[in-house]
Every structure is written in structure tokens, then in C-alpha cells.
Design an enzyme around this catalytic site. Sequence first.
Site, mmCIF file in Angstrom:
data_model
loop_
_atom_site.group_PDB
_atom_site.id
_atom_site.type_symbol
_atom_site.label_atom_id
_atom_site.label_comp_id
_atom_site.label_asym_id
_atom_site.label_seq_id
_atom_site.Cartn_x
_atom_site.Cartn_y
_atom_site.Cartn_z
ATOM 1 N N ASP A 15 4.016 3.930 -6.982
ATOM 2 C CA ASP A 15 4.456 2.723 -6.324
ATOM 3 C C ASP A 15 4.589 3.078 -4.841
ATOM 4 O OD1 ASP A 15 5.711 0.103 -6.016
ATOM 5 O OD2 ASP A 15 7.579 1.232 -5.782
ATOM 6 N N ASP A 17 6.524 1.143 -2.021
ATOM 7 C CA ASP A 17 7.817 0.899 -1.393
ATOM 8 C C ASP A 17 8.969 1.361 -2.280
ATOM 9 O OD1 ASP A 17 6.505 -0.423 0.791
ATOM 10 O OD2 ASP A 17 6.233 -2.140 -0.540
ATOM 11 N N ARG A 103 0.034 -8.535 -11.322
ATOM 12 C CA ARG A 103 1.353 -8.127 -10.830
ATOM 13 C C ARG A 103 2.095 -7.286 -11.862
ATOM 14 N NH1 ARG A 103 4.838 -9.334 -6.926
ATOM 15 N NH2 ARG A 103 7.042 -9.246 -7.451
#
Length: 184
Positions: A15, A17, A103
Site C-alpha cells: 500500500d 499511503d 478498489r
Amino acid sequence: MGPFARPPLRAVLFDRDGTLIRDVPYNGDPKLVEPMPHARDVLQTLRSMGIAVGVVSNQSGIGRGILTTEQVAAVNLRVEQLLGRFDVWELCPHRPEDGCYCRKPAPFMICGACRRLGITTAEAAYIGDIGADVEAARAAGARGVMVPTPLTRPAEVDAAPEVAVDLRSALCLLMKAPSGRAAS
């Protein structure tokens, strides 16, 4: 290899952030990019071992009209300037309410990254800081490791199959045998 043994690790996906870089909500400014502790060392170690590295990241600021794709690209370029080149990037620009198939916690981006790397999802691990990250890894058939931040909800940490205190510890966890929990 036993019935639940995984094939050798060929890629570690991250990932962005809160995992590779400090989380600055909807960051479109490359000057605000700050690597998380040990990120550069962990990535260099993986690259030196011949293990591919990639980024899989929800970027709903694009869909919300807060960020342009050019701003996200500029931040990603800065990430690579600070942490080195990644073998693959997968980004979802949609808002949660868009109902897209890519998503996280959907597995699509992890599956796509593995397909682009020419590996199976069982040969990959995904490291993230929230429940959606480890859920996406599980749904894809990849090994998921959570590296929580102070913003990670305790219930998400409790539900994660494997948890590490930082990226260096996550790497150590990945280099050891997988946890005794069978893949579902």
C-alpha cells in the site's frame, strides 16, 4: 510442499499511503512525500534478493475531484525518487460509492499486479496498514501482512492474519515460514 505450503515469495506489493510513505490525506504535493521508517532499506533488501516490488493503492481523491491524475503521478514519481523504482503500480481512482471492481478490499489490483509480473497471487505478499489491505490480499490469495499506524482501528489489527510493528519486522515475518493458518 505440504497441502497448505505456499510457493516461494516472488513479489511483495505495498500500500502507498501509511505504509511506504506517511499518510497525507489526498496528497497532490510531491514535497510532502516522506518515507515511512525502514521503507528504503526493506525495498533495497527485496530488490537485492530478486523479489519484485510493487504498489497497489486506492486513490479516491481523483474520483472525488480533489486530485488530478497528474498530481498523483507527480507524487508517485517522488516516491520512486526517494525509494527506488517499482516493478508495477496499480491504482484505483474511484470513490468508495462508485462500486468499482478494482478498489480494495477487492482483489483486482493485486491480481492485476501479479499478472503483470508473470506470477501467481500465491507467490506474492501484500503489506498494508488497514483492514481493506489484508482483506484484498486474502481475497486475491496472496499473503497479507498489516503494519498498523496509530490511525488503524484495533478491530482491523485483531482481524489481520499477520501483524508487524514496522516494515522491517514485516520483512522478517515474510522471510520466515508463513503462519500456521491455512489459506482459505
